[in-house]
Enzyme design. Structure first.
Site, short mmCIF file in Angstrom:
data_model
loop_
_atom_site.label_atom_id
_atom_site.label_comp_id
_atom_site.label_asym_id
_atom_site.label_seq_id
_atom_site.Cartn_x
_atom_site.Cartn_y
_atom_site.Cartn_z
NE ARG A 178 22.81 41.17 -33.98
CZ ARG A 178 23.15 40.71 -32.77
NH1 ARG A 178 22.25 40.75 -31.78
NH2 ARG A 178 24.35 40.22 -32.55
CB CYS A 237 20.86 35.01 -28.43
SG CYS A 237 21.75 34.96 -26.85
#
Length: 281
Positions: A178, A237
């Site tokens: 990601r 994050c």
């Protein structure tokens, strides 16, 4: 106080201290799963906190998937659950601490330091011989009053300005794929904040779901920091949840002082004017 407590210690001291135990189990794909799991069985005396309803604030499409809750609202919720003088707080989940760490950080943000995460979570508790209960406690309200520590977090404007100034380095807790912009499933844009570094939060854990020893974490994080002081980093994050896991790991490693970017990638990528980087770094 260590940011962690072992299941054995909690089991031995459960009847010897005034505990507030927070069940933070959650499933991003099934938001009702944590509450269902709590009803089926939880640590004796535990109360349930929901990631979306308690540990996050309202979303507006521009502030990320899990914006910070209103501190007044969260403080009132914790007070209603019994938080006050003499209480020791333990947060747990069944997902390696990723949601419990969010509660841990939020309590510290509100000025409460007597908070720990149950190392290994529900599995460790059961492995240590701890029982589960279906009894829902009826807490007596406590006297907690928040003493907010706003300096523990940065906002999106500070991260944007930092692209030119480089006063701090952003460390992204998402999985390497990601981070690189591959296989994004949660947010509409793939990639990462330019010049960010990557430390997947799962690397803080051993195979049994407990945190790695402090010395090992310290060595690994010093390699990530590469000469930087932890104070010169901001942890982020996807939505400000697993970044708290990295913040806890840094505390455990004896490297305190890092800050949280709560909006994280989901806020950053909501504005197409903000730059996006791809590929590993």
């Amino acid at each position: 106080m260590s940011p962690l407590i072992s299941a054995a210690t909690l089991l031995a001291e459960l009847d010897q201290a005034d505990w507030l135990i927070l069940d933070c189990r959650h499933d991003l794909a099934q938001p009702a799963a944590g509450r269902v799991a709590y009803a089926e069985g939880h640590l004796p005396g535990a109360v349930f906190l929901h990631l979306d309803e308690d540990l996050s604030g309202p979303k507006n499409g521009r502030n990320g998937r899990h914006p910070l809750p209103d501190p007044v609202v969260l403080a009132a919720r914790l007070r209603s659950l019994g938080l006050g003088a003499g209480k020791r707080v333990v947060a747990y989940d069944a997902q390696g601490g990723m949601y419990a760490a969010r509660a841990w950080w939020l309590l510290r943000w509100l000025g409460w330091d007597a908070v720990q995460v149950l190392d290994g979570g529900l599995a460790a508790w059961q492995a240590a011989g701890g029982i589960l209960s279906q009894t829902v406690p009826q807490p007596v309200a406590g006297d907690f009053e928040a003493k907010l520590r706003p300096a523990l977090a940065v906002d999106v404007d500070m991260v944007q300005d930092n692209l030119d100034r480089q006063d701090f380095v952003v460390v992204d807790a998402r999985a390497p794929g990601r981070f690189a912009g591959e296989g994004e499933t949660l947010d509409p844009v793939a990639g990462h904040i330019p010049m960010a570094r990557n430390r997947f939060f799962q690397q803080n854990l051993q195979a049994d779901g407990r945190f790695k020893p402090a010395g090992q974490l310290r060595a690994e994080w010093l390699a990530v920091l590469n000469g930087l002081d932890a104070h010169d980093t901001v942890q982020q994050c996807g939505s400000g949840v697993t970044a708290c896991h990295n913040l806890l790991a840094l505390e455990l490693a004896g490297l305190p002082g890092a800050r949280l970017y709560p909006g994280s990638w989901s806020e950053w990528c909501s504005d197409t004017a903000r730059p996006v980087a791809t590929g590993p770094i």
